[in-house]
Design an enzyme around this catalytic site. Structure first.
Site, PDB file in Angstrom:
ATOM      1  N   SER A  17      -0.033   7.468  53.848  1.00  0.00           N
ATOM      2  CA  SER A  17       0.168   7.009  52.472  1.00  0.00           C
ATOM      3  C   SER A  17      -0.413   8.013  51.496  1.00  0.00           C
ATOM      4  O   SER A  17      -1.623   8.256  51.474  1.00  0.00           O
ATOM      5  CB  SER A  17      -0.494   5.644  52.256  1.00  0.00           C
ATOM      6  OG  SER A  17      -0.605   5.393  50.866  1.00  0.00           O
ATOM      7  N   ASP A  21      11.057   6.274  50.634  1.00  0.00           N
ATOM      8  CA  ASP A  21      11.717   5.786  49.413  1.00  0.00           C
ATOM      9  C   ASP A  21      13.241   5.928  49.476  1.00  0.00           C
ATOM     10  O   ASP A  21      13.954   5.297  48.690  1.00  0.00           O
ATOM     11  CB  ASP A  21      11.183   6.541  48.180  1.00  0.00           C
ATOM     12  CG  ASP A  21       9.733   6.179  47.884  1.00  0.00           C
ATOM     13  OD1 ASP A  21       9.264   5.119  48.360  1.00  0.00           O
ATOM     14  OD2 ASP A  21       9.057   6.963  47.184  1.00  0.00           O
ATOM     15  N   LYS A  49       6.767  -2.793  50.316  1.00  0.00           N
ATOM     16  CA  LYS A  49       7.033  -2.035  49.080  1.00  0.00           C
ATOM     17  C   LYS A  49       7.242  -3.029  47.930  1.00  0.00           C
ATOM     18  O   LYS A  49       6.783  -4.165  48.014  1.00  0.00           O
ATOM     19  CB  LYS A  49       8.251  -1.125  49.289  1.00  0.00           C
ATOM     20  CG  LYS A  49       7.971   0.024  50.261  1.00  0.00           C
ATOM     21  CD  LYS A  49       7.012   1.013  49.639  1.00  0.00           C
ATOM     22  CE  LYS A  49       6.689   2.161  50.568  1.00  0.00           C
ATOM     23  NZ  LYS A  49       5.613   3.005  50.039  1.00  0.00           N
ATOM     24  N   ARG A 107       1.243  -6.826  47.301  1.00  0.00           N
ATOM     25  CA  ARG A 107       1.150  -5.582  48.070  1.00  0.00           C
ATOM     26  C   ARG A 107      -0.272  -5.321  48.584  1.00  0.00           C
ATOM     27  O   ARG A 107      -1.242  -5.657  47.919  1.00  0.00           O
ATOM     28  CB  ARG A 107       1.674  -4.423  47.205  1.00  0.00           C
ATOM     29  CG  ARG A 107       3.126  -4.705  46.820  1.00  0.00           C
ATOM     30  CD  ARG A 107       3.738  -3.606  46.048  1.00  0.00           C
ATOM     31  NE  ARG A 107       3.837  -2.393  46.829  1.00  0.00           N
ATOM     32  CZ  ARG A 107       4.254  -1.229  46.337  1.00  0.00           C
ATOM     33  NH1 ARG A 107       4.575  -1.153  45.063  1.00  0.00           N
ATOM     34  NH2 ARG A 107       4.346  -0.179  47.094  1.00  0.00           N
ATOM     35  N   ARG A 155      11.775  -4.531  51.803  1.00  0.00           N
ATOM     36  CA  ARG A 155      13.039  -3.792  51.683  1.00  0.00           C
ATOM     37  C   ARG A 155      13.912  -3.905  52.937  1.00  0.00           C
ATOM     38  O   ARG A 155      15.133  -3.771  52.841  1.00  0.00           O
ATOM     39  CB  ARG A 155      12.765  -2.315  51.351  1.00  0.00           C
ATOM     40  CG  ARG A 155      12.332  -2.148  49.899  1.00  0.00           C
ATOM     41  CD  ARG A 155      12.118  -0.709  49.491  1.00  0.00           C
ATOM     42  NE  ARG A 155      11.885  -0.659  48.046  1.00  0.00           N
ATOM     43  CZ  ARG A 155      11.292   0.358  47.415  1.00  0.00           C
ATOM     44  NH1 ARG A 155      10.874   1.402  48.095  1.00  0.00           N
ATOM     45  NH2 ARG A 155      11.132   0.324  46.102  1.00  0.00           N
ATOM     46  N   GLY A 197       2.617   0.160  42.257  1.00  0.00           N
ATOM     47  CA  GLY A 197       1.604   0.314  43.309  1.00  0.00           C
ATOM     48  C   GLY A 197       0.879   1.643  43.171  1.00  0.00           C
ATOM     49  O   GLY A 197      -0.329   1.738  43.398  1.00  0.00           O
ATOM     50  N   ARG A 206      14.880   0.203  43.820  1.00  0.00           N
ATOM     51  CA  ARG A 206      15.630   0.996  44.807  1.00  0.00           C
ATOM     52  C   ARG A 206      16.719   0.164  45.502  1.00  0.00           C
ATOM     53  O   ARG A 206      17.724   0.705  45.947  1.00  0.00           O
ATOM     54  CB  ARG A 206      14.671   1.633  45.811  1.00  0.00           C
ATOM     55  CG  ARG A 206      13.722   2.627  45.126  1.00  0.00           C
ATOM     56  CD  ARG A 206      13.174   3.694  46.022  1.00  0.00           C
ATOM     57  NE  ARG A 206      11.985   4.289  45.442  1.00  0.00           N
ATOM     58  CZ  ARG A 206      11.987   5.254  44.507  1.00  0.00           C
ATOM     59  NH1 ARG A 206      13.116   5.757  44.073  1.00  0.00           N
ATOM     60  NH2 ARG A 206      10.852   5.724  44.019  1.00  0.00           N
TER      61      ARG A 206
HETATM   62  C1  S3P Z   1       4.101   7.470  46.398  1.00  0.00           C
HETATM   63  C2  S3P Z   1       3.854   7.299  47.735  1.00  0.00           C
HETATM   64  C3  S3P Z   1       4.633   6.408  48.581  1.00  0.00           C
HETATM   65  C4  S3P Z   1       5.964   6.050  47.929  1.00  0.00           C
HETATM   66  C5  S3P Z   1       5.814   5.644  46.496  1.00  0.00           C
HETATM   67  C6  S3P Z   1       5.197   6.782  45.699  1.00  0.00           C
HETATM   68  C7  S3P Z   1       3.223   8.380  45.630  1.00  0.00           C
HETATM   69  O1  S3P Z   1       3.905   5.223  48.792  1.00  0.00           O
HETATM   70  O2  S3P Z   1       6.609   5.019  48.655  1.00  0.00           O
HETATM   71  O3  S3P Z   1       7.076   5.319  45.929  1.00  0.00           O
HETATM   72  O4  S3P Z   1       3.559   8.717  44.490  1.00  0.00           O
HETATM   73  O5  S3P Z   1       2.190   8.793  46.178  1.00  0.00           O
HETATM   74  P1  S3P Z   1       2.769   5.114  49.934  1.00  0.00           P
HETATM   75  O6  S3P Z   1       1.660   6.012  49.572  1.00  0.00           O
HETATM   76  O7  S3P Z   1       2.345   3.673  49.912  1.00  0.00           O
HETATM   77  O8  S3P Z   1       3.456   5.495  51.199  1.00  0.00           O
END
Ligand code: S3P
Length: 432
Positions: A168, A318, A345, A125, A349, A97, A391
């Site tokens: 985010s 996370d 996610k 997602r 989860r 993602g 995870r």
């Molecule tokens: C991340 C942000 C988080 C996290 C992902 C990594 C990043 O996601 O859960 O594992 O590297 O910016 P979100 O931005 O969707 O909260």
């Protein structure tokens, strides 16, 4: 689908160097790909997700060279000096993602047509969260009912003032990466301060940006210059072993070269409340990122409980699966709320934690945005379904260490998304 068998342990002992931080590796890979010159990255994440980011940068014209192995592994990325060419094929983001969302912001200002694709989990997602701000900047992104595959009809973007509706860091980063290349100064504010690796990475590559209160501003049309950098160890990978150590009164674990960016260390605060004792042995700074060595033991009296709600849930997003997996072994249990994001996610989860806690014999209550997990429970070995989520595979391997009987982790290979060495370290550190 691979199966790993985890047996009960009596202690966790030793020292551990975890691979480079996944979040920082993505950002360094992408900014290096856009920059002018050759960036040299040591301790780059060994996970499959950051490898997806590197592969996308290669498809976008950057030159990527890997040399050496283990601690001597070095990634060299020669960037495109500000102009990505039209890629010959779709950009495959795999399971990541972060790759898809941040890359969308990075490439949207370039005058080409890009197609972003991913695996089945990634196509489930939500992507509307990045389409909206990028569209406000003038970007044309086509989604499929809010999801990938994404087609981007790239072109010049204009700065916006944006208030992030959901906490985010990926959305923040997409806007910052687009703002870096737009006309005008883009500003954005966040209600919860999410991980700030993008801000540090942008500065490291020579960009100017500023923060006033909760508002970040980035002037557009900036050029980046290559850097030499060492990626700090991933605290979200270390989290599994930190939690494992706390399950046994005589554990002693040392984590070397671990990332201690304050926007990522909420876990240490919660573990401290549970009863962990930390010794920070040294701390250094690299390109704005803190790196330290920490030693962890358990305070006498065992683990207490924790209430994780509000901004804390967002900052620990996370780490919540592994905290939930050890919650039954605490004295007072855990109450986790305001964590609805967990449902979107790599898997749902909350549902998968619930399924696997049930398999191990735990009692708990599931909510739309979290779980109430009472303490003082003895779990038993079971067949765990990782749901191909890294995870979840790792979290329940940790729960298995204090269970009675053996636990089978089905889909254990998912761990390679962020931490391919996980099961090797588990075998070395867990004393049976
Ligand atoms: C991340 C942000 C988080 C996290 C992902 C990594 C990043 O996601 O859960 O594992 O590297 O910016 P979100 O931005 O969707 O909260």
């Amino acid at each position: 689908m691979s199966i790993e068998v985890v047996s009960p342990a009596r202690s966790l002992q030793g020292s551990l160097t975890v691979p480079g931080d996944k979040s920082i590796s993505h950002r360094y890979a992408m900014l290096a790909g856009l920059a002018e010159g050759t960036t040299r990255l040591s301790n780059f994440s060994t996970g499959a997700d950051p490898a997806s980011s590197l592969a996308c940068m290669e498809a976008l014209g950057a030159l990527v060279k890997t040399s050496g192995e283990g601690l001597a592994r070095m990634i060299e990325v020669t960037g495109v000096a500000g102009s990505f060419p039209q890629p010959a094929a779709a950009l495959d983001c795999g399971n990541s993602g972060s790759t898809m969302r941040m890359l969308a912001g990075l490439i949207a200002p370039h005058p080409h047509t890009f197609s972003l694709v991913g695996d089945h989990s990634l196509t489930l997602r939500p992507m509307e969260r990045i389409r909206k701000p990028l569209a406000q900047m003038g970007g044309r992104l086509e989604l499929h009912e809010g999801h990938a595959p994404i087609t981007i009809h790239g072109g010049p973007l204009t700065a916006i003032d944006f208030d992030t509706p959901i906490p985010s860091a990926q959305v923040k980063t997409a806007v910052l990466f687009a703002g870096l290349q737009a006309t005008g100064t883009t500003s954005l504010s966040e209600s919860v301060r999410t991980r700030d690796h993008s801000e540090h990475a942008l500065r490291a590559f020579g960009a100017t940006l500023s923060r006033t209160g909760d508002r970040i501003s980035i002037p557009g049309q900036q050029k980046l210059k290559a850097i030499d950098a060492t990626v700090p160890g991933d605290i979200s990978s270390a989290a599994f072993f930190l939690c494992a150590a706390l399950l046994f009164p005589d554990s002693n674990l040392i984590l070397d070269s671990i990332g201690m960016n304050p926007t990522r260390t909420a876990l240490l605060d919660v573990l401290g409340l549970l009863g962990a004792k930390f010794k920070v042995l040294n701390v250094e700074e690299h390109h704005g990122e803190m790196i330290g060595t920490i030693q962890v033991n358990v305070a006498p009296g065992g683990l207490k409980g924790a209430d994780i709600t509000g901004a804390l849930s967002a900052m620990l997003i996370d780490e919540l699966p592994v905290l939930a997996a050890i919650a039954p072994y605490t004295r007072d249990g855990m109450r986790i709320r305001d964590a609805k994001e967990l449902r979107v996610k790599e898997s749902d989860r909350i549902a998968l934690v619930a399924k696997n806690l049930t398999a191990m014999g735990a009692i708990f209550t599931e909510f739309e945005d979290g779980l109430d997990i009472p303490g003082n429970q003895q779990l038993h070995g079971a067949k765990i379904d990782s749901g191909t989520d890294h995870r979840i595979a790792m979290a329940f391997s940790i729960a298995a260490l204090r269970a009675t009987g053996e636990t089978e982790i089905h889909g254990a290979d998912a761990a390679a998304i962020s931490f391919p060495e996980f099961f090797t370290h588990l075998r070395t550190l867990a004393l049976h």
